[in-house]
Design a protein around this motif. Structure first.
Motif, short mmCIF file in Angstrom:
data_model
loop_
_atom_site.label_atom_id
_atom_site.label_comp_id
_atom_site.label_asym_id
_atom_site.label_seq_id
_atom_site.Cartn_x
_atom_site.Cartn_y
_atom_site.Cartn_z
N HIS A 319 0.84 -1.20 0.00
CA HIS A 319 0.00 0.00 0.00
C HIS A 319 0.87 1.24 0.00
N VAL A 320 0.47 2.25 -0.77
CA VAL A 320 1.11 3.56 -0.78
C VAL A 320 0.02 4.61 -0.57
N VAL A 321 0.21 5.47 0.42
CA VAL A 321 -0.69 6.61 0.60
C VAL A 321 0.13 7.88 0.41
N THR A 322 -0.28 8.69 -0.55
CA THR A 322 0.38 9.96 -0.85
C THR A 322 -0.43 11.08 -0.21
N ILE A 323 0.22 11.89 0.60
CA ILE A 323 -0.48 12.86 1.45
C ILE A 323 -0.17 14.29 0.99
N GLY A 324 -1.21 15.03 0.67
CA GLY A 324 -1.07 16.42 0.29
C GLY A 324 -1.94 17.31 1.15
N ARG A 325 -2.23 18.50 0.65
CA ARG A 325 -3.00 19.48 1.41
C ARG A 325 -4.29 19.82 0.68
N GLY A 326 -5.27 20.28 1.43
CA GLY A 326 -6.53 20.68 0.84
C GLY A 326 -7.38 21.42 1.85
N SER A 327 -8.65 21.59 1.53
CA SER A 327 -9.59 22.25 2.42
C SER A 327 -10.11 21.25 3.46
N VAL A 328 -10.87 21.76 4.41
CA VAL A 328 -11.50 20.88 5.39
C VAL A 328 -12.40 19.87 4.70
N THR A 329 -13.16 20.33 3.70
CA THR A 329 -14.03 19.42 2.95
C THR A 329 -13.23 18.35 2.24
N ASP A 330 -12.07 18.72 1.65
CA ASP A 330 -11.20 17.74 1.01
C ASP A 330 -10.77 16.67 2.01
N ALA A 331 -10.41 17.12 3.21
CA ALA A 331 -9.91 16.18 4.21
C ALA A 331 -11.00 15.23 4.69
N VAL A 332 -12.25 15.76 4.80
CA VAL A 332 -13.35 14.92 5.27
C VAL A 332 -13.81 13.94 4.20
N THR A 333 -13.93 14.42 2.97
CA THR A 333 -14.53 13.60 1.89
C THR A 333 -13.53 13.24 0.81
N GLY A 334 -12.23 13.38 1.13
CA GLY A 334 -11.19 13.18 0.12
C GLY A 334 -11.07 11.75 -0.35
N PRO A 335 -10.08 11.47 -1.22
CA PRO A 335 -10.01 10.19 -1.91
C PRO A 335 -9.47 9.02 -1.11
N LEU A 336 -9.03 9.25 0.14
CA LEU A 336 -8.58 8.12 0.96
C LEU A 336 -9.78 7.22 1.25
N SER A 337 -9.79 6.01 0.72
CA SER A 337 -11.01 5.21 0.82
C SER A 337 -10.82 3.83 1.43
N SER A 338 -9.74 3.15 1.15
CA SER A 338 -9.56 1.82 1.71
C SER A 338 -8.09 1.44 1.67
#
Length: 466
Positions: A319-338
């Motif tokens: 598994h690789v998770v690439t971490i960037g920055r965004g808005s609060v909404t991005d962090a809550v509903t962002g693409p991290l899924s499984s």
């Protein structure tokens, strides 16, 4: 299960980037030295006009200053040297922090009131390495409200001291926040209250629930509450998250901060391969580079996305998770899924309307929210075997500290920046004392150089770029 990945082949690198190491105790460099010798060496550096050498050699002199047989005399000599100019003051600060005597602490506290911002900033930075000094607290609280990297340095020093004198910091910090009317300064003080332990729970709850507070101040308090666990806090966050208001997303994010509320860590894959996280504070790191070509989303962001894709295709990587920055909404509903998916993306909420973080200089003061955001993403991503860091910025500072606390090994892709910038400007004859001090003030070259050296020492493996 712990794993390693062979780093990319190392390239040649400027010798100015090689971290300073302690001298062999049998060598002449380890002999005790007096104040006159130390100050003489620093004076020679200050007058050399070789700023690459100044950065390299000043750390070596500072290490020997800690072995002086007369620390009282050395502290007085360094204080006198600091009074001769701004560059001598920066050199003196680096040595004073290693001198174990009350006079050295007094000299450092006095430099918090220097006429030059860069000197005040360096004094606040290096005081974090000293035991707590009550006399410095009022001035450091003033600096917390300034903004940018000044806020960050004062915040980090007070946070470290809070381990031994939390009440001495929390009481005046609460009083300062209550008396402050400027919302931006209030938000910065709330960030400090967030790291001062349970003594500040009541104040943070009041700010978070107070509809008369500006959103940015409430957001800072809500983010802090996300890492505190008690029924009263959890209940308040659930009410705020369910409310029809502009800060409901902040509360929803806070509820995932340490696992309380309705969120839980994502399922861990069944494989036995390496699990990699990589961090860079660029926007649009979502696989499609949705912000490509805008702001700070450029070559490094593209490199990290491509690297993540390449690593995820390797048989030994789960598994690789690439971490960037965004808005609060991005962090809550962002693409991290499984965490069962080989390649995912995580977002750290950074900046708001009250305190935007669009310019590089604005990002440093958001260190508390970056720390919380990184811990959250790592928890949601499941077990992580290694954290890849890349830039000489606040993200790497936070990443190294969070990884160190969690026992996660670091792989550091390191380039000689800002070292090569200094060397290039110097070779073109574009640096003198004044321009170097301006460069250090505007782009933090001295602090970033030390950051690279510190993280290089901490990292398990390095990939060196020319």
């Amino acid at each position: 299960m712990s794993h390693t990945i062979a780093p990319p082949a190392a390239h040649s690198i400027s010798s100015t980037l090689v971290p300073t190491v302690a001298p062999d105790p049998r060598s002449s460099a380890s002999r005790p030295v007096g104040g006159a010798e130390i100050v003489g060496e620093l004076a020679a550096l200050a007058g050399s006009g070789d700023y690459s050498m100044i950065l390299r050699r000043s750390a070596e002199v500072a290490a020997r200053a800690g072995r002086s047989p007369r620390p009282d005399q050395l502290a007085d000599a360094l204080a006198g040297f600091a009074a001769t100019g701004s560059l001598p003051a920066l050199l003196a600060i680096e040595s004073l922090v290693n001198v174990q005597h009350r006079a050295a602490s007094e000299a450092l506290v006095a430099l918090l009131s220097h006429r030059r911002q860069i000197v005040r900033r360096h004094a606040a930075w290096r005081l974090a390495e000293r035991t707590s000094i009550g006399e410095a607290i009022p001035t450091l609280l003033d600096m917390v409200t300034v903004g940018g990297i000044d806020t960050m340095h004062a915040h980090r020093t007070l946070q470290r001291w809070a381990g031994s004198i939390n009440h001495q910091i929390a009481r005046p910090a609460i009083a300062r926040m209550i008396a402050e009317t400027d919302p931006i300064r209030r938000a910065r003080l709330v960030d400090l209250l967030a790291v001062l332990g349970p003594d500040t729970d009541g104040v943070l709850l009041h700010v978070a629930q107070n509809v008369a507070e500006p959103d940015g101040v409430r957001s800072a308090a809500i983010g802090a509450l996300g890492e505190r666990s008690c029924p009263r806090i959890e209940s308040a966050l659930n009410v705020l998250a369910a409310a029809d208001s502009s800060i409901c997303a902040d509360a929803a994010l806070a509820l995932t901060g340490s696992g309380h509320g309705q969120s839980s860590p994502l399922e861990t894959g069944a494989g036995q391969g390496v699990r990699v996280a990589q961090l860079v504070l660029a926007g649009g790191l979502d696989g499609q580079l949705s912000l490509g070509g805008r702001g700070d989303t450029g070559g490094v962001a593209s490199l990290l996305v491509s690297l993540g894709e390449s690593l995820a295709r390797r048989a030994e990587v789960d598994h690789v998770v690439t971490i960037g920055r965004g808005s609060v909404t991005d962090a809550v509903t962002g693409p991290l899924s499984s965490s069962r998916i080989p390649l995912t993306y995580g977002m750290i909420a950074l900046g708001d309307d009250l305190r935007p973080a669009t310019a590089p200089g604005e990002v440093w003061e958001h260190l508390p929210s970056i720390e919380r955001g990184l811990r959250r993403v790592l928890r949601l991503a499941g077990p992580v075997d290694v954290l890849h860091l890349r830039m000489a910025d606040v993200g790497t500072l936070v990443g190294a500290e969070v990884a160190g606390a969690a026992g996660i090994p670091i792989r550091f892709s390191v380039a000689p920046d800002p070292h090569n910038v200094i060397k290039s400007l110097q070779s073109r004859g574009e640096l003198d004392d004044e321009s170097f001090l301006r460069l250090a003030t505007e782009t933090h070259v001295w602090f970033r150089a030390r950051l690279i050296e510190d993280v290089s020492r901490q990292a398990d493996q390095l990939a060196l770029f020319p």
